[in-house]
Scaffold this motif. Structure first.
Motif, PDB file in Angstrom:
ATOM      1  N   GLY A 154       0.822  -1.206   0.000  1.00  0.00           N
ATOM      2  CA  GLY A 154       0.000   0.000   0.000  1.00  0.00           C
ATOM      3  C   GLY A 154       0.853   1.251   0.000  1.00  0.00           C
ATOM      4  N   PRO A 155       0.236   2.434   0.083  1.00  0.00           N
ATOM      5  CA  PRO A 155       0.972   3.700  -0.030  1.00  0.00           C
ATOM      6  C   PRO A 155       1.791   4.066   1.202  1.00  0.00           C
ATOM      7  N   GLU A 156       1.556   3.395   2.358  1.00  0.00           N
ATOM      8  CA  GLU A 156       2.258   3.754   3.586  1.00  0.00           C
ATOM      9  C   GLU A 156       2.522   2.491   4.396  1.00  0.00           C
ATOM     10  N   LEU A 157       3.718   2.434   4.998  1.00  0.00           N
ATOM     11  CA  LEU A 157       4.106   1.251   5.762  1.00  0.00           C
ATOM     12  C   LEU A 157       4.804   1.682   7.044  1.00  0.00           C
ATOM     13  N   PHE A 158       4.377   1.120   8.190  1.00  0.00           N
ATOM     14  CA  PHE A 158       4.994   1.379   9.484  1.00  0.00           C
ATOM     15  C   PHE A 158       5.761   0.141   9.915  1.00  0.00           C
ATOM     16  N   VAL A 159       7.018   0.353  10.278  1.00  0.00           N
ATOM     17  CA  VAL A 159       7.890  -0.757  10.660  1.00  0.00           C
ATOM     18  C   VAL A 159       8.542  -0.419  11.989  1.00  0.00           C
ATOM     19  N   ARG A 160       8.586  -1.381  12.897  1.00  0.00           N
ATOM     20  CA  ARG A 160       9.245  -1.173  14.171  1.00  0.00           C
ATOM     21  C   ARG A 160      10.760  -1.283  14.000  1.00  0.00           C
ATOM     22  N   ALA A 161      11.501  -0.410  14.640  1.00  0.00           N
ATOM     23  CA  ALA A 161      12.958  -0.422  14.553  1.00  0.00           C
ATOM     24  C   ALA A 161      13.493  -1.791  14.963  1.00  0.00           C
ATOM     25  N   GLY A 162      14.454  -2.272  14.190  1.00  0.00           N
ATOM     26  CA  GLY A 162      15.043  -3.576  14.459  1.00  0.00           C
ATOM     27  C   GLY A 162      14.437  -4.694  13.636  1.00  0.00           C
ATOM     28  N   SER A 163      13.227  -4.482  13.079  1.00  0.00           N
ATOM     29  CA  SER A 163      12.618  -5.485  12.210  1.00  0.00           C
ATOM     30  C   SER A 163      13.007  -5.197  10.761  1.00  0.00           C
ATOM     31  N   ASP A 164      12.508  -6.004   9.828  1.00  0.00           N
ATOM     32  CA  ASP A 164      12.894  -5.883   8.420  1.00  0.00           C
ATOM     33  C   ASP A 164      11.868  -5.083   7.628  1.00  0.00           C
ATOM     34  N   ILE A 165      12.366  -4.333   6.668  1.00  0.00           N
ATOM     35  CA  ILE A 165      11.505  -3.703   5.659  1.00  0.00           C
ATOM     36  C   ILE A 165      11.421  -4.665   4.481  1.00  0.00           C
ATOM     37  N   SER A 235       7.167   0.238 -17.322  1.00  0.00           N
ATOM     38  CA  SER A 235       5.891   0.463 -16.634  1.00  0.00           C
ATOM     39  C   SER A 235       5.949   1.754 -15.838  1.00  0.00           C
ATOM     40  N   ASP A 236       4.766   2.282 -15.508  1.00  0.00           N
ATOM     41  CA  ASP A 236       4.703   3.429 -14.612  1.00  0.00           C
ATOM     42  C   ASP A 236       5.136   2.997 -13.217  1.00  0.00           C
ATOM     43  N   SER A 237       5.764   3.904 -12.477  1.00  0.00           N
ATOM     44  CA  SER A 237       6.320   3.573 -11.169  1.00  0.00           C
ATOM     45  C   SER A 237       5.259   3.635 -10.075  1.00  0.00           C
ATOM     46  N   ALA A 238       5.616   3.098  -8.895  1.00  0.00           N
ATOM     47  CA  ALA A 238       4.753   3.142  -7.709  1.00  0.00           C
ATOM     48  C   ALA A 238       5.631   3.437  -6.503  1.00  0.00           C
ATOM     49  N   SER A 239       5.059   4.123  -5.503  1.00  0.00           N
ATOM     50  CA  SER A 239       5.835   4.545  -4.337  1.00  0.00           C
ATOM     51  C   SER A 239       5.133   4.169  -3.044  1.00  0.00           C
ATOM     52  N   VAL A 240       5.925   4.058  -1.975  1.00  0.00           N
ATOM     53  CA  VAL A 240       5.416   3.801  -0.638  1.00  0.00           C
ATOM     54  C   VAL A 240       6.254   4.612   0.344  1.00  0.00           C
ATOM     55  N   VAL A 241       5.591   5.202   1.337  1.00  0.00           N
ATOM     56  CA  VAL A 241       6.290   5.939   2.395  1.00  0.00           C
ATOM     57  C   VAL A 241       6.496   4.982   3.564  1.00  0.00           C
ATOM     58  N   VAL A 242       7.755   4.771   3.927  1.00  0.00           N
ATOM     59  CA  VAL A 242       8.102   3.841   4.992  1.00  0.00           C
ATOM     60  C   VAL A 242       8.479   4.631   6.245  1.00  0.00           C
ATOM     61  N   HIS A 243       7.851   4.295   7.379  1.00  0.00           N
ATOM     62  CA  HIS A 243       8.155   4.903   8.670  1.00  0.00           C
ATOM     63  C   HIS A 243       8.778   3.831   9.565  1.00  0.00           C
ATOM     64  N   VAL A 244      10.000   4.054   9.989  1.00  0.00           N
ATOM     65  CA  VAL A 244      10.647   3.143  10.935  1.00  0.00           C
ATOM     66  C   VAL A 244      10.606   3.818  12.299  1.00  0.00           C
ATOM     67  N   LEU A 245       9.942   3.201  13.280  1.00  0.00           N
ATOM     68  CA  LEU A 245       9.627   3.840  14.547  1.00  0.00           C
ATOM     69  C   LEU A 245      10.279   3.138  15.719  1.00  0.00           C
ATOM     70  N   ASN A 246      10.674   3.944  16.686  1.00  0.00           N
ATOM     71  CA  ASN A 246      11.132   3.410  17.967  1.00  0.00           C
ATOM     72  C   ASN A 246       9.950   3.373  18.935  1.00  0.00           C
ATOM     73  N   GLY A 247       9.894   2.400  19.827  1.00  0.00           N
ATOM     74  CA  GLY A 247       8.851   2.355  20.849  1.00  0.00           C
ATOM     75  C   GLY A 247       7.524   1.919  20.294  1.00  0.00           C
ATOM     76  N   GLU A 248       6.441   2.362  20.993  1.00  0.00           N
ATOM     77  CA  GLU A 248       5.108   1.914  20.648  1.00  0.00           C
ATOM     78  C   GLU A 248       4.601   2.588  19.383  1.00  0.00           C
ATOM     79  N   ARG A 249       3.579   1.988  18.808  1.00  0.00           N
ATOM     80  CA  ARG A 249       3.001   2.529  17.590  1.00  0.00           C
ATOM     81  C   ARG A 249       2.239   3.814  17.877  1.00  0.00           C
ATOM     82  N   PRO A 250       2.274   4.783  16.953  1.00  0.00           N
ATOM     83  CA  PRO A 250       1.516   6.023  17.148  1.00  0.00           C
ATOM     84  C   PRO A 250       0.031   5.793  16.911  1.00  0.00           C
ATOM     85  N   ALA A 251      -0.761   6.794  17.286  1.00  0.00           N
ATOM     86  CA  ALA A 251      -2.209   6.681  17.134  1.00  0.00           C
ATOM     87  C   ALA A 251      -2.603   6.476  15.677  1.00  0.00           C
TER      88      ALA A 251
END
Length: 313
Positions: A154-165, A235-251
């Motif tokens: 999808g267009p946005e991905l949240f990943v916890r620090a230390g895990s894999d993208i 082909s036309d390109s596609a993008s995703v915004v990746v957020h790598v976060l420390n601690g708990e997930r944001p709201a």
């Protein structure tokens, strides 16, 4: 050169399609376009095992391959069905559209129609015809599509620090078969190609047959956050915004259904308690239950800090 083409056109007035161009490929393939089995050893005939449906991406060349056995001194022509326009006769082009050309190697039984820089308007039925008496023809179907990449996360991905993208990109409606051996899928972070040498733990696996590419970044840190783009060469390109976060997930990472659940629970509990307890001081009961639920929401981060300050007033 126009005179042979004119004579040839006059000889093709018995075209079965009558200039129509159906949108159903199966309809054109249902017609018997070959000679009788007893004549195939001595008369020109088609190799009916030839692939007859082709897909090309917009802007890429399209190729239709027609194989004719025992051609002898006959000629092979390519006709566009929708307007009965003669595109090629032999290796000569009879169209003002220079994108059309016939490709043939001496001694080969293959006659190929090439459509350079294919466009959606080129989609439709084409005929490979042999100048026998009566003529024989074999129909082909070309589909020209806009090829687009898609990142499955999808267009946005949240990943916890230390895990894999782990990003998977699929080039939808890519040419079949691949337009060339130089068909690649590139990965970018921002405006720059993903740099494998700058950071260890990065790998890319690309499967040409399925037009799929997987980008793996091991042990992600907040520095790996950013805009990642999958860019296939055709082909036309596609993008995703990746957020790598420390601690708990944001709201923002909570689902909408999960966020609305406390509100429904609050209303239900207030009504239930008022009916069961039948307390005299209804307002005190309401305030007591409401305060309890709000405290529960705050504890589990269901509401924002601004809402907390507003309630506390």
């Amino acid at each position: 050169m126009w005179l042979p083409a004119l004579l040839y056109l006059l000889g093709q007035l018995d075209l079965s399609a009558g200039g129509s161009d159906t949108t159903d490929p199966d309809a054109i393939f249902a017609v018997n376009n070959g000679t009788a089995a007893t004549d195939t050893m001595i008369q020109p005939h088609f190799d009916n095992s030839t692939k007859r449906e082709y897909t090309a991406a917009v802007g890429q060349p399209a190729y239709l391959h027609c194989r004719v056995k025992n051609l002898g001194d006959r000629s092979v022509s390519w006709i566009r069905k929708r307007d009965l326009h003669i595109l090629t006769v032999g290796v000569h082009t009879y169209s003002s559209d220079a994108r059309f050309a016939a490709l043939h190697t001496d001694g080969s039984d293959e006659w190929t129609l090439r459509v350079a820089h294919a466009q959606p308007r080129d989609s439709g039925a084409y005929e490979c015809q042999v100048s026998t008496e009566p003529k024989i023809s074999l129909s082909f179907w070309l589909t020209v599509v806009v090829s687009k990449a898609e990142i499955l996360s999808g267009p946005e991905l949240f990943v916890r620090a230390g895990s894999d993208i782990n990003l998977t990109c699929v080039a939808r409606h890519a040419p079949d078969p691949p337009s060339s051996v130089n068909s690649f899928i590139y990965w970018y972070r921002g405006a720059n190609v993903v740099n494998y040498a700058q950071r260890g733990g990065i790998s890319v696996e690309t499967e040409q047959r399925t037009r799929t590419s997987r980008l793996l970044i091991a042990r992600a840190s907040p520095r790996d956050s950013g805009n990642y783009t999958c860019a296939p060469s055709s082909s036309d390109s596609a993008s995703v915004v990746v957020h790598v976060l420390n601690g708990e997930r944001p709201a923002a990472m909570q689902s909408d259904a999960y966020q609305t659940k406390p509100t429904n629970t609050l209303i239900f509990l207030i009504i239930l308690i008022l009916r069961i307890q039948k307390l005299d001081n209804i307002m005190d009961t309401f305030v007591l239950v409401y305060t309890s639920i709000v405290n529960f929401q705050i504890k589990h981060r269901f509401i924002s800090d601004n809402s907390v300050r507003l309630i506390s007033r």
